[in-house]
Design an enzyme around this catalytic site. Sequence first.
Site, PDB file in Angstrom:
ATOM      1  N   ARG A  23     -21.310  16.660 -26.321  1.00  0.00           N
ATOM      2  CA  ARG A  23     -22.046  16.744 -27.590  1.00  0.00           C
ATOM      3  C   ARG A  23     -23.409  16.063 -27.529  1.00  0.00           C
ATOM      4  O   ARG A  23     -23.994  15.741 -28.569  1.00  0.00           O
ATOM      5  CB  ARG A  23     -21.212  16.152 -28.743  1.00  0.00           C
ATOM      6  CG  ARG A  23     -19.895  16.904 -29.013  1.00  0.00           C
ATOM      7  CD  ARG A  23     -20.176  18.356 -29.383  1.00  0.00           C
ATOM      8  NE  ARG A  23     -18.991  19.068 -29.826  1.00  0.00           N
ATOM      9  CZ  ARG A  23     -18.231  19.839 -29.036  1.00  0.00           C
ATOM     10  NH1 ARG A  23     -18.523  19.962 -27.738  1.00  0.00           N
ATOM     11  NH2 ARG A  23     -17.195  20.482 -29.522  1.00  0.00           N
ATOM     12  N   LEU A  24     -23.935  15.854 -26.336  1.00  0.00           N
ATOM     13  CA  LEU A  24     -25.275  15.298 -26.168  1.00  0.00           C
ATOM     14  C   LEU A  24     -26.270  16.450 -26.058  1.00  0.00           C
ATOM     15  O   LEU A  24     -26.924  16.670 -25.037  1.00  0.00           O
ATOM     16  CB  LEU A  24     -25.331  14.383 -24.938  1.00  0.00           C
ATOM     17  CG  LEU A  24     -24.395  13.173 -24.987  1.00  0.00           C
ATOM     18  CD1 LEU A  24     -24.512  12.345 -23.713  1.00  0.00           C
ATOM     19  CD2 LEU A  24     -24.692  12.313 -26.219  1.00  0.00           C
TER      20      LEU A  24
END
Length: 214
Positions: free
Chosen positions: A192-193
């Site tokens: 989720r970066l």
Amino acid sequence: MQVNLAAIRQEYTKGGLRENELPDNPLALFSQWLQEAIDAKVDEPTAVLVGSVSPEGQPSTRTVLLKDLHDGKFIFYSNYESRKGRQLAQNPRISLSFVWHQLERQVHVEGLVSKVPAQESDAYFKTRPYKSRIGARISPQSQPIPNRMQLMRKFVKEAAHWIGREVERPSNWGGYAVTPHRIEFWQGRPNRLHDRFLYTLQPDGTWKHERLAP
């Protein structure tokens, strides 16, 4: 509901977006991404979610199809008397969201909308399939109707009226041009970066870009 929605997730691993590769103009990157979506045969690559605001401040959204990218403007067509048409006539602030799930990409646009010149709407209308032109003439878009049969009767009657003639564009149907002042590019990344880059239009007409936290 028997499905655990909180457990549905996937990792995004299909690409990245590097700041040193960003063009000065976001429209160049958008055109590249759109072409890549078309080449990848994603579902409805030109579909775009259009957001408008009611006089009471209530946001609303619906999906249309992007039909042109011209002179830095996003072009789509619709009924001027539809719900979105009435809202945009009162408040020209608009948002556009493109979502290409297969490529793990999104583009979010904010700007101001205006109607395209009538001659441009006429030219595009002539390229539409015959039945789509008839449909545009008879549909009271966004208005309640008693049943589908009434709509079909109107369609048949209108189609018969234009047999052997060029179907004219109705005055309540035409194009919208969105002039952007904010464009965000989102590329899914692992953990989720995600890569998020925001372009904002500057007073001198240039664009500033910066990375946003995911």
